[in-house]
Scaffold this motif. Structure first.
Motif, mmCIF file in Angstrom:
data_model
loop_
_atom_site.group_PDB
_atom_site.id
_atom_site.type_symbol
_atom_site.label_atom_id
_atom_site.label_comp_id
_atom_site.label_asym_id
_atom_site.label_seq_id
_atom_site.Cartn_x
_atom_site.Cartn_y
_atom_site.Cartn_z
ATOM 1 N N GLN A 243 7.500 -1.332 1.215
ATOM 2 C CA GLN A 243 6.185 -1.022 0.843
ATOM 3 C C GLN A 243 5.598 -2.574 0.736
ATOM 4 O O GLN A 243 6.348 -3.401 0.616
ATOM 5 C CB GLN A 243 6.217 -0.475 -0.699
ATOM 6 N N LYS B 60 1.876 -4.818 -1.128
ATOM 7 C CA LYS B 60 0.966 -4.617 -1.836
ATOM 8 C C LYS B 60 0.033 -5.615 -1.082
ATOM 9 O O LYS B 60 -0.040 -6.297 -0.123
ATOM 10 C CB LYS B 60 1.597 -5.022 -3.309
ATOM 11 N N ASN C 6 -3.389 0.513 -0.966
ATOM 12 C CA ASN C 6 -3.351 1.352 -2.272
ATOM 13 C C ASN C 6 -2.381 0.682 -3.300
ATOM 14 O O ASN C 6 -1.761 1.524 -3.856
ATOM 15 C CB ASN C 6 -2.852 2.875 -1.577
ATOM 16 N N CYS D 96 1.373 1.574 -3.324
ATOM 17 C CA CYS D 96 1.737 3.208 -3.712
ATOM 18 C C CYS D 96 1.626 4.023 -2.431
ATOM 19 O O CYS D 96 0.607 4.451 -2.126
ATOM 20 C CB CYS D 96 0.986 3.911 -4.907
ATOM 21 N N HIS E 74 1.517 7.052 0.336
ATOM 22 C CA HIS E 74 1.141 8.400 0.503
ATOM 23 C C HIS E 74 2.111 9.124 1.146
ATOM 24 O O HIS E 74 3.137 8.344 1.641
ATOM 25 C CB HIS E 74 -0.222 8.660 1.286
ATOM 26 N N THR F 39 7.392 -1.209 -5.017
ATOM 27 C CA THR F 39 6.348 -0.151 -5.628
ATOM 28 C C THR F 39 6.276 0.155 -6.959
ATOM 29 O O THR F 39 7.325 0.482 -7.332
ATOM 30 C CB THR F 39 6.469 1.203 -4.599
ATOM 31 N N PRO F 40 5.037 0.491 -7.435
ATOM 32 C CA PRO F 40 4.994 1.008 -8.789
ATOM 33 C C PRO F 40 5.444 2.507 -8.830
ATOM 34 O O PRO F 40 5.888 2.973 -10.027
ATOM 35 C CB PRO F 40 3.489 0.929 -9.233
ATOM 36 N N GLY F 41 5.173 2.938 -7.693
ATOM 37 C CA GLY F 41 5.603 4.551 -7.628
ATOM 38 C C GLY F 41 4.818 5.176 -6.416
ATOM 39 O O GLY F 41 3.891 4.328 -6.001
ATOM 40 N N ALA F 42 5.264 6.044 -6.127
ATOM 41 C CA ALA F 42 4.443 6.936 -4.704
ATOM 42 C C ALA F 42 3.130 7.341 -5.484
ATOM 43 O O ALA F 42 2.922 7.486 -6.534
ATOM 44 C CB ALA F 42 5.259 8.409 -4.391
ATOM 45 N N TYR F 43 2.040 7.586 -4.715
ATOM 46 C CA TYR F 43 0.621 7.730 -5.039
ATOM 47 C C TYR F 43 0.774 9.185 -5.550
ATOM 48 O O TYR F 43 1.107 10.191 -4.913
ATOM 49 C CB TYR F 43 -0.318 7.372 -3.763
ATOM 50 N N GLY G 30 8.976 6.911 -5.946
ATOM 51 C CA GLY G 30 8.355 6.229 -4.772
ATOM 52 C C GLY G 30 9.385 5.037 -4.130
ATOM 53 O O GLY G 30 9.447 4.646 -2.966
ATOM 54 N N SER H 212 7.992 3.773 -15.536
ATOM 55 C CA SER H 212 7.447 2.474 -15.862
ATOM 56 C C SER H 212 7.853 2.342 -17.402
ATOM 57 O O SER H 212 7.686 3.223 -17.997
ATOM 58 C CB SER H 212 5.968 2.191 -15.571
#
Length: 326
Positions: free
Chosen positions: A120, A122, A133, A136, A138, A165-169, A209, A231
């Protein structure tokens, strides 16, 4: 790209250390004119700074580690690849919908060994974060990663997955294009791929994610990264009905590398430069390089059948349960 040591904005708990560092820099600048006059004061301040750093960084709370993992100047997937595998060839698209910039995937030579990399990514500013994104992915991001992992399996290449990643979108478009199915497909196929897989949690390891590229023979984790089903803010909103309880939630979730290693959920903790990877990208990459080279050497020595069997056994060992009769 930022190189070497990075000038950063201090986190709340680092402000005293940051002020001492600035004072020491100013004193050293003055000492150039008359080294003997300020030598004692410089030595005293260096000692006090070392003690202050040790007091803070050897007793970090779970929430403080989360803050370090999220530092905006922390190195991301492409920053590590630039240092570890400078010939990285990025491949785009999932051959079904489009290209997701929140997930990077491609081929490179690392330590003299050809390998596939997925991870991932950022952004560094608002414009780049909108394109990426905010890290996150897709569904098409996970399908792209799987496409490259299948390619690696075809040619017998090891796979390295960088998780950050904070997580999947969770948006409507992602649901329409079956984000849950895309992650589930990755979990299924990664568990059966007949090539070595090493996952490295670089910063944030958020929920499904992160798991979407996290099934591996070895799971490494940077010292100040975190890996969690939710989170701290999300957990606090559910349990305490307020995000201000995120620090308590972080402790309860046991999401740090130290907790996860103790529970046997990750295999090794990768040390970071003092204060976090955001302070020195080059040194952080060097520390990761040594561990990653050794780990790849170990898993690449195993035959495909042994790899898949041990991977399955590893997954089956996760969690603790107790069986009781009727």
């Amino acid at each position: 790209m930022l190189q070497g040591k990075v000038t950063t904005t201090p986190l709340e708990f680092e402000k005293t250390i940051w002020e001492m560092e600035r004072a020491l820099e100013a004193m050293k600048a003055r000492a150039k004119e008359d080294p003997a006059a300020l030598a004692e004061e410089v030595a005293k301040l260096e000692k006090e700074l070392g003690e202050a750093r040790q007091a803070v960084y050897t007793r970090l709370t779970a929430w403080q580690r989360v803050q370090i993992a999220r530092h905006p100047q922390r190195p991301y997937t492409l920053d590590f690849l630039e240092r570890l595998a400078p010939g990285f060839l990025e491949l785009g698209g999932d051959r079904a919908f489009g290209n997701d910039a929140a997930m990077v995937a491609g081929l490179a030579t690392f330590g003299g060994r050809k390998a596939a990399f997925v991870g991932q990514q950022k952004g560094r500013n608002l414009k780049e974060n909108l394109r990426r994104n905010f890290g996150c992915p897709h569904p098409e991001g996970y399908r792209k990663a799987l496409r490259v992992m299948r390619l690696a399996a075809t040619f017998g290449l090891p796979i390295v997955a960088f998780i950050d990643t904070p997580g999947a979108y969770p948006g409507v478009g992602a649901e329409e294009r079956h984000i849950g199915q895309a992650i589930a497909q990755n979990l299924l196929e990664m568990s059966e791929l007949p090539v070595p897989i090493v996952a490295v949690v670089l910063g944030e390891g958020g929920s499904g994610g992160a798991l979407g590229i996290g099934v591996a023979d070895r799971i490494l984790m940077l010292e100040n990264a975190y890996y969690s089903v939710i989170s701290p803010e999300g957990c606090a909103a559910i349990l305490w009905e307020s995000r201000i309880h995120a620090p308590e939630a972080a402790e309860a979730l046991r999401l740090t590398a130290q907790d996860l290693h103790q529970m046997g959920l990750i295999d090794e903790i990768v040390p970071e430069p003092e204060g976090g990877s955001h302070r020195d990208w080059d040194k952080s990459a060097q520390l990761l390089e040594g561990v990653l080279l050794r780990t790849l050497e170990e898993v690449c020595a195993l035959d495909p059948g042994t790899l898949v069997r041990r991977r399955y056994e590893k997954i089956r060992r996760y969690g603790v349960w107790e069986e009781k009769g009727d």
